[in-house]
Design a protein around this motif. Structure first.
Motif, PDB file in Angstrom:
ATOM      1  N   LYS A  92     -12.381   7.631  10.295  1.00 18.71           N
ATOM      2  CA  LYS A  92     -12.706   6.357  10.931  1.00 18.71           C
ATOM      3  C   LYS A  92     -11.582   5.323  10.790  1.00 18.71           C
ATOM      4  CE  LYS A  92     -16.782   8.187  11.592  1.00 18.71           C
ATOM      5  NZ  LYS A  92     -17.079   8.831  12.890  1.00 18.71           N
ATOM      6  N   ILE A  93     -10.342   5.774  10.835  1.00 19.87           N
ATOM      7  CA  ILE A  93      -9.203   4.865  10.796  1.00 19.87           C
ATOM      8  C   ILE A  93      -8.954   4.342  12.209  1.00 19.87           C
ATOM      9  CG2 ILE A  93      -6.765   4.618  10.216  1.00 19.87           C
ATOM     10  CD1 ILE A  93      -8.654   5.162   7.823  1.00 19.87           C
ATOM     11  N   VAL A  94      -8.874   3.034  12.334  1.00 18.37           N
ATOM     12  CA  VAL A  94      -8.765   2.393  13.646  1.00 18.37           C
ATOM     13  C   VAL A  94      -7.613   3.005  14.451  1.00 18.37           C
ATOM     14  CG1 VAL A  94      -7.305   0.532  12.729  1.00 18.37           C
ATOM     15  CG2 VAL A  94      -8.622   0.183  14.851  1.00 18.37           C
ATOM     16  N   LYS A  95      -7.862   3.220  15.734  1.00 19.99           N
ATOM     17  CA  LYS A  95      -6.910   3.938  16.576  1.00 19.99           C
ATOM     18  C   LYS A  95      -6.162   3.027  17.546  1.00 19.99           C
ATOM     19  CE  LYS A  95      -6.727   8.084  19.517  1.00 19.99           C
ATOM     20  NZ  LYS A  95      -7.525   9.181  20.121  1.00 19.99           N
ATOM     21  N   THR A  96      -6.812   1.958  18.014  1.00 21.50           N
ATOM     22  CA  THR A  96      -6.203   1.091  19.028  1.00 21.50           C
ATOM     23  C   THR A  96      -6.302  -0.378  18.628  1.00 21.50           C
ATOM     24  OG1 THR A  96      -8.273   0.889  20.290  1.00 21.50           O
ATOM     25  CG2 THR A  96      -6.813   2.729  20.848  1.00 21.50           C
ATOM     26  N   TYR A  97      -5.564  -1.214  19.350  1.00 17.52           N
ATOM     27  CA  TYR A  97      -5.604  -2.670  19.156  1.00 17.52           C
ATOM     28  C   TYR A  97      -5.345  -3.348  20.506  1.00 17.52           C
ATOM     29  CZ  TYR A  97      -0.494  -2.461  19.387  1.00 17.52           C
ATOM     30  OH  TYR A  97       0.793  -2.256  19.804  1.00 17.52           O
ATOM     31  N   ILE A  98      -5.637  -4.628  20.580  1.00 16.84           N
ATOM     32  CA  ILE A  98      -5.383  -5.416  21.783  1.00 16.84           C
ATOM     33  C   ILE A  98      -4.124  -6.238  21.553  1.00 16.84           C
ATOM     34  CG2 ILE A  98      -6.278  -7.148  23.380  1.00 16.84           C
ATOM     35  CD1 ILE A  98      -7.860  -4.540  23.376  1.00 16.84           C
ATOM     36  N   ASP A  99      -3.118  -6.066  22.428  1.00 14.81           N
ATOM     37  CA  ASP A  99      -1.872  -6.811  22.245  1.00 14.81           C
ATOM     38  C   ASP A  99      -2.005  -8.236  22.771  1.00 14.81           C
ATOM     39  OD1 ASP A  99      -1.628  -6.731  25.020  1.00 14.81           O
ATOM     40  OD2 ASP A  99       0.073  -5.345  25.032  1.00 14.81           O
ATOM     41  N   ASP A 102      -0.824   4.562   7.095  1.00 15.54           N
ATOM     42  CA  ASP A 102      -0.700   3.405   6.203  1.00 15.54           C
ATOM     43  C   ASP A 102      -2.050   2.717   6.012  1.00 15.54           C
ATOM     44  OD1 ASP A 102       1.814   3.265   5.122  1.00 15.54           O
ATOM     45  OD2 ASP A 102       2.671   2.127   6.781  1.00 15.54           O
ATOM     46  N   PHE A 103      -2.788   2.555   7.112  1.00 12.03           N
ATOM     47  CA  PHE A 103      -4.134   1.972   7.017  1.00 12.03           C
ATOM     48  C   PHE A 103      -5.007   2.813   6.085  1.00 12.03           C
ATOM     49  CE2 PHE A 103      -3.938  -0.049  11.534  1.00 12.03           C
ATOM     50  CZ  PHE A 103      -3.227  -1.118  11.015  1.00 12.03           C
ATOM     51  N   PHE A 104      -4.913   4.137   6.248  1.00 11.71           N
ATOM     52  CA  PHE A 104      -5.701   5.050   5.417  1.00 11.71           C
ATOM     53  C   PHE A 104      -5.362   4.848   3.939  1.00 11.71           C
ATOM     54  CE2 PHE A 104      -5.904   9.131   3.126  1.00 11.71           C
ATOM     55  CZ  PHE A 104      -7.236   9.474   3.327  1.00 11.71           C
ATOM     56  N   GLY A 105      -4.065   4.726   3.631  1.00  7.64           N
ATOM     57  CA  GLY A 105      -3.642   4.534   2.252  1.00  7.64           C
ATOM     58  C   GLY A 105      -4.133   3.234   1.648  1.00  7.64           C
ATOM     59  N   LYS A 106      -4.263   2.196   2.485  1.00 11.04           N
ATOM     60  CA  LYS A 106      -4.707   0.888   1.989  1.00 11.04           C
ATOM     61  C   LYS A 106      -6.227   0.785   1.896  1.00 11.04           C
ATOM     62  CE  LYS A 106      -0.635  -1.412   3.888  1.00 11.04           C
ATOM     63  NZ  LYS A 106      -0.097  -2.274   4.976  1.00 11.04           N
ATOM     64  N   LEU A 107      -6.923   1.487   2.808  1.00 12.07           N
ATOM     65  CA  LEU A 107      -8.383   1.385   2.854  1.00 12.07           C
ATOM     66  C   LEU A 107      -9.069   2.358   1.912  1.00 12.07           C
ATOM     67  CD1 LEU A 107      -8.884   1.055   6.717  1.00 12.07           C
ATOM     68  CD2 LEU A 107      -9.171  -0.756   5.022  1.00 12.07           C
ATOM     69  N   LYS A 108      -8.492   3.537   1.746  1.00 14.05           N
ATOM     70  CA  LYS A 108      -9.107   4.577   0.924  1.00 14.05           C
ATOM     71  C   LYS A 108      -8.449   4.574  -0.455  1.00 14.05           C
ATOM     72  CE  LYS A 108     -11.373   5.951   4.613  1.00 14.05           C
ATOM     73  NZ  LYS A 108     -12.820   5.792   4.761  1.00 14.05           N
ATOM     74  N   LYS A 109      -9.116   3.969  -1.423  1.00 18.17           N
ATOM     75  CA  LYS A 109      -8.502   3.713  -2.717  1.00 18.17           C
ATOM     76  C   LYS A 109      -8.746   4.811  -3.750  1.00 18.17           C
ATOM     77  CE  LYS A 109      -6.879  -0.341  -1.552  1.00 18.17           C
ATOM     78  NZ  LYS A 109      -5.427  -0.587  -1.445  1.00 18.17           N
ATOM     79  N   ALA A 125      -3.695  12.403  -0.914  1.00 14.65           N
ATOM     80  CA  ALA A 125      -3.634  12.875   0.472  1.00 14.65           C
ATOM     81  C   ALA A 125      -2.737  11.983   1.317  1.00 14.65           C
ATOM     82  CB  ALA A 125      -5.039  12.930   1.067  1.00 14.65           C
ATOM     83  N   TYR A 126      -2.739  10.685   1.023  1.00 18.56           N
ATOM     84  CA  TYR A 126      -1.924   9.726   1.778  1.00 18.56           C
ATOM     85  C   TYR A 126      -0.451  10.131   1.782  1.00 18.56           C
ATOM     86  CZ  TYR A 126       1.041   5.589   2.258  1.00 18.56           C
ATOM     87  OH  TYR A 126       2.047   4.730   2.604  1.00 18.56           O
ATOM     88  N   GLY A 127       0.092  10.435   0.602  1.00 20.28           N
ATOM     89  CA  GLY A 127       1.500  10.816   0.526  1.00 20.28           C
ATOM     90  C   GLY A 127       1.799  12.094   1.277  1.00 20.28           C
ATOM     91  N   LEU A 128       0.887  13.057   1.213  1.00 22.80           N
ATOM     92  CA  LEU A 128       1.080  14.327   1.909  1.00 22.80           C
ATOM     93  C   LEU A 128       0.973  14.157   3.426  1.00 22.80           C
ATOM     94  CD1 LEU A 128      -0.971  16.677  -0.450  1.00 22.80           C
ATOM     95  CD2 LEU A 128       1.508  16.359  -0.386  1.00 22.80           C
ATOM     96  N   LEU A 129       0.042  13.327   3.862  1.00 25.95           N
ATOM     97  CA  LEU A 129      -0.098  13.053   5.298  1.00 25.95           C
ATOM     98  C   LEU A 129       1.179  12.431   5.860  1.00 25.95           C
ATOM     99  CD1 LEU A 129      -3.732  11.659   5.216  1.00 25.95           C
ATOM    100  CD2 LEU A 129      -3.002  13.566   6.655  1.00 25.95           C
ATOM    101  N   MET A 130       1.743  11.495   5.114  1.00 26.61           N
ATOM    102  CA  MET A 130       2.972  10.851   5.585  1.00 26.61           C
ATOM    103  C   MET A 130       4.120  11.853   5.640  1.00 26.61           C
ATOM    104  SD  MET A 130       3.852   7.929   6.797  1.00 26.61           S
ATOM    105  CE  MET A 130       2.790   6.633   6.152  1.00 26.61           C
TER     106      MET A 130
END
Length: 269
Positions: free
Chosen positions: A161-168, A183-190, A197-202
């Motif tokens: 459920k990591i946000v996918k889009t934004y409005i410019d 990056d969002f995942f790393g900050k939200l999932k503590k 997993a964050y480091g491996l995903l990157m």
């Protein structure tokens, strides 16, 4: 099934056919004997035999073979095909040099596709399908395999459920890059598992990025590294037994002694 780097990185000879995990039963190995394979020398290779400097190690061609599951209750058959070349093997004995020639086979296709590692039952179907596509691409094209691994990371972000889009600023909907979403995942999932997993995903994202470049320097070792990291990511984020044991440890640390009530049912004992 543990992740095996050796079976992914090696070609083989007919004297020692590897045993890949059966794609049907997921337990036993599919393998073959010498008589189960057919070697086909290419027309171009045959045309070189008359050259005065020709040697057997110049022979090239293709092969196809049938692998059979070792479990008689399963009996699944897998067709494998790929490239053939001849290598010279030399040795010295009492100061005298000897040599022999051996056909070396490099697989490119497996039908049905074999699994390079076990995909747990808890993996969402969309992620599982994308992983299976990666398994097929691995033998055929490194760039495609790298892009497929990157796609799996995108699907994991969707599942988490990591946000996918934004409005410019112009009111148009745009998509976040995979880098930003990770990056969002790393900050939200503590949690500890999520941070690992964050480091491996990157890291996998960088492999995927290289796959999209025309003049990339991607090697088979890079893809194997990506697959091994992906395997561990799935354990960190989806393996219930893996998560259960960490939860068990936290509860004992919290209680600082025996638990008053069982944390899990008897099926885990």
């Amino acid at each position: 099934m543990k992740f095996s780097r050796q079976i992914l990185s090696s070609s083989f000879s007919l004297d020692k056919v590897p045993g890949w995990t059966c794609p049907w039963c997921d337990k036993s190995a599919v393998s073959g004997k010498k008589d189960d394979f057919r070697i086909i020398e290419s027309v171009q290779s045959k045309s070189q035999h008359s050259h005065p400097e020709w040697e057997p190690f110049r022979i090239t061609g293709t092969f196809c073979g049938t692998l059979i599951c070792s479990d008689e209750n399963c009996g699944e058959q897998v067709v494998v095909s790929g490239l053939m070349e001849v290598e010279e093997r030399g040795w010295c004995d009492e100061g005298e040099y000897f040599s022999s020639y051996e056909e070396i086979l490099t697989p490119l296709f497996f039908v049905p596709a074999i699994k390079l590692f076990n995909i747990g039952n808890n993996i969402p179907i969309a992620i599982k399908d994308a992983i299976l596509e990666t398994f097929s691409a691995f033998w055929q094209d490194l760039s495609t395999a790298g892009n497929k691994i990157r796609k799996v990371c995108e699907l994991i972000m969707n599942d988490k459920k990591i946000v996918k889009t934004y409005i410019d600023k112009n009111g148009k909907r745009k998509e976040y890059s995979l880098h930003t979403r990770i990056d969002f995942f790393g900050k939200l999932k503590k949690g500890e598992r999520e941070q690992k997993a964050y480091g491996l995903l990157m890291a996998i994202k960088w492999i995927g990025n290289s796959s999209s470049h025309v003049n990339n320097s991607l090697t088979k070792a890079d893809i194997i590294n990506g697959l091994e990291m992906l395997h561990h990511i799935l354990e960190l984020l989806y393996d219930k037994d893996y998560m259960r044991i960490y939860k068990l440890g936290r509860e004992y640390n919290k209680k600082k002694g025996p638990l008053k009530h069982p944390l899990f049912g008897t099926r885990h004992l």
